[in-house]
Design a protein around this motif. Structure first.
Motif, PDB file in Angstrom:
ATOM      1  N   UNK A  36      42.878  35.883  44.585  1.00 35.40           N
ATOM      2  CA  UNK A  36      42.694  35.317  43.261  1.00 35.40           C
ATOM      3  C   UNK A  36      41.673  36.165  42.511  1.00 35.40           C
ATOM      4  N   UNK A  37      41.645  36.020  41.208  1.00 35.51           N
ATOM      5  CA  UNK A  37      40.619  36.700  40.430  1.00 35.51           C
ATOM      6  C   UNK A  37      40.165  35.785  39.301  1.00 35.51           C
ATOM      7  N   UNK A  38      38.952  36.058  38.848  1.00 36.14           N
ATOM      8  CA  UNK A  38      38.389  35.250  37.774  1.00 36.14           C
ATOM      9  C   UNK A  38      37.547  36.130  36.869  1.00 36.14           C
ATOM     10  N   UNK A  39      37.944  36.189  35.618  1.00 37.66           N
ATOM     11  CA  UNK A  39      37.181  36.919  34.616  1.00 37.66           C
ATOM     12  C   UNK A  39      36.176  35.964  33.976  1.00 37.66           C
ATOM     13  N   UNK A  40      35.092  36.485  33.425  1.00 33.76           N
ATOM     14  CA  UNK A  40      34.092  35.619  32.789  1.00 33.76           C
ATOM     15  C   UNK A  40      34.718  34.729  31.721  1.00 33.76           C
ATOM     16  N   UNK A  78      44.622  42.795  52.668  1.00 34.01           N
ATOM     17  CA  UNK A  78      44.320  43.857  51.718  1.00 34.01           C
ATOM     18  C   UNK A  78      44.968  43.576  50.366  1.00 34.01           C
ATOM     19  N   UNK A  79      44.380  44.166  49.343  1.00 37.34           N
ATOM     20  CA  UNK A  79      45.001  44.172  48.027  1.00 37.34           C
ATOM     21  C   UNK A  79      44.808  45.569  47.455  1.00 37.34           C
ATOM     22  N   UNK A  80      45.899  46.297  47.372  1.00 40.04           N
ATOM     23  CA  UNK A  80      45.885  47.617  46.765  1.00 40.04           C
ATOM     24  C   UNK A  80      46.202  47.469  45.286  1.00 40.04           C
ATOM     25  N   UNK A  81      45.303  47.978  44.443  1.00 37.32           N
ATOM     26  CA  UNK A  81      45.465  47.844  43.005  1.00 37.32           C
ATOM     27  C   UNK A  81      45.513  49.232  42.382  1.00 37.32           C
ATOM     28  N   UNK A  82      46.447  49.441  41.481  1.00 34.85           N
ATOM     29  CA  UNK A  82      46.579  50.741  40.842  1.00 34.85           C
ATOM     30  C   UNK A  82      46.748  50.569  39.338  1.00 34.85           C
ATOM     31  N   UNK A  83      46.638  51.671  38.620  1.00 35.42           N
ATOM     32  CA  UNK A  83      46.763  51.679  37.152  1.00 35.42           C
ATOM     33  C   UNK A  83      45.906  50.581  36.529  1.00 35.42           C
ATOM     34  N   UNK A  84      44.678  50.517  36.946  1.00 38.09           N
ATOM     35  CA  UNK A  84      43.797  49.442  36.518  1.00 38.09           C
ATOM     36  C   UNK A  84      43.422  49.567  35.046  1.00 38.09           C
ATOM     37  N   UNK A  85      43.293  48.426  34.402  1.00 44.15           N
ATOM     38  CA  UNK A  85      42.901  48.347  33.004  1.00 44.15           C
ATOM     39  C   UNK A  85      41.700  47.407  32.882  1.00 44.15           C
ATOM     40  N   UNK A  86      41.015  47.420  31.741  1.00 39.00           N
ATOM     41  CA  UNK A  86      39.873  46.517  31.577  1.00 39.00           C
ATOM     42  C   UNK A  86      40.230  45.046  31.777  1.00 39.00           C
ATOM     43  N   UNK A  87      41.466  44.670  31.533  1.00 38.36           N
ATOM     44  CA  UNK A  87      41.873  43.271  31.727  1.00 38.36           C
ATOM     45  C   UNK A  87      41.897  42.885  33.206  1.00 38.36           C
ATOM     46  N   UNK A  88      41.808  43.850  34.099  1.00 42.36           N
ATOM     47  CA  UNK A  88      41.737  43.563  35.528  1.00 42.36           C
ATOM     48  C   UNK A  88      40.298  43.303  35.990  1.00 42.36           C
ATOM     49  N   UNK A 113      36.348  33.152  50.208  1.00 47.07           N
ATOM     50  CA  UNK A 113      35.298  34.121  50.403  1.00 47.07           C
ATOM     51  C   UNK A 113      34.313  34.092  49.246  1.00 47.07           C
ATOM     52  N   UNK A 114      33.320  34.941  49.328  1.00 43.11           N
ATOM     53  CA  UNK A 114      32.267  34.956  48.312  1.00 43.11           C
ATOM     54  C   UNK A 114      32.657  35.790  47.097  1.00 43.11           C
ATOM     55  N   UNK A 115      33.702  36.583  47.223  1.00 38.81           N
ATOM     56  CA  UNK A 115      34.182  37.385  46.107  1.00 38.81           C
ATOM     57  C   UNK A 115      33.642  38.794  46.109  1.00 38.81           C
ATOM     58  N   UNK A 116      34.370  39.677  45.475  1.00 35.75           N
ATOM     59  CA  UNK A 116      33.948  41.061  45.294  1.00 35.75           C
ATOM     60  C   UNK A 116      34.271  41.453  43.856  1.00 35.75           C
ATOM     61  N   UNK A 117      33.307  42.071  43.190  1.00 31.00           N
ATOM     62  CA  UNK A 117      33.429  42.359  41.765  1.00 31.00           C
ATOM     63  C   UNK A 117      34.214  43.645  41.527  1.00 31.00           C
ATOM     64  N   UNK A 118      35.145  43.563  40.587  1.00 35.76           N
ATOM     65  CA  UNK A 118      35.896  44.733  40.130  1.00 35.76           C
ATOM     66  C   UNK A 118      35.632  44.906  38.639  1.00 35.76           C
ATOM     67  N   UNK A 119      35.195  46.104  38.273  1.00 34.41           N
ATOM     68  CA  UNK A 119      34.924  46.406  36.870  1.00 34.41           C
ATOM     69  C   UNK A 119      35.687  47.661  36.481  1.00 34.41           C
ATOM     70  N   UNK A 120      36.505  47.540  35.454  1.00 30.46           N
ATOM     71  CA  UNK A 120      37.304  48.662  34.974  1.00 30.46           C
ATOM     72  C   UNK A 120      36.827  49.013  33.565  1.00 30.46           C
ATOM     73  N   UNK A 121      36.446  50.268  33.381  1.00 23.42           N
ATOM     74  CA  UNK A 121      35.936  50.668  32.075  1.00 23.42           C
ATOM     75  C   UNK A 121      36.378  52.097  31.768  1.00 23.42           C
TER      76      UNK A 121
END
Length: 122
Positions: A36-40, A78-88, A113-121
């Motif tokens: 799952x993911x959660x943006x601010x 695992x979660x392999x993520x590609x072509x990442x954009x800021x919306x991810x 889990x406690x989560x892991x932060x992903x930031x795309x810029x």
């Protein structure tokens, strides 16, 4: 059940990341496992899930860029993520559920889990 994510970080637009989630417990193969993911300021949303029978399920808008996989020998998701954009950008969580009818409904999962932060810029 204990879930520990890793692999998040900062990446440029178009980049890739692979997230890992170590799942403790001898019966981890019996659980539904999901990312799952959660943006601010937004609700937690389902990304992908693996059922105990090995079937894989993706949120439709993400399946072209994200790949979920599981290594039973390592008890790791695992979660392999590609072509990442800021919306991810957001916090990514691994979850386990005893029984899940809706793979993308957070309330159906029992352990997180406690989560892991992903930031795309840029």
């Amino acid at each position: 059940v204990l879930l520990v994510e890793s692999g998040g970080g900062s990446v440029q637009i178009g980049g890739s990341l692979r997230l890992s989630c170590v799942v403790s417990g001898n019966t981890s193969n019996r659980y539904f496992l999901g990312w799952f993911r959660q943006a601010p300021g937004r609700e937690r949303e389902g990304v992908a899930a693996v059922a105990p029978d090995g079937s894989i399920h993706y949120e439709d808008s993400l399946k072209a860029r994200f790949t979920i996989s599981k290594d039973n020998a390592k008890n790791t998701l695992y979660l392999q993520m590609s072509s990442l954009t800021p919306s991810d950008t957001g916090m990514y969580y691994c979850a386990a559920g005893v029984y899940v009818a809706d793979f993308f409904r957070a309330s159906e999962y029992n352990f997180w889990g406690q989560g892991t932060q992903v930031t795309v810029s840029s």
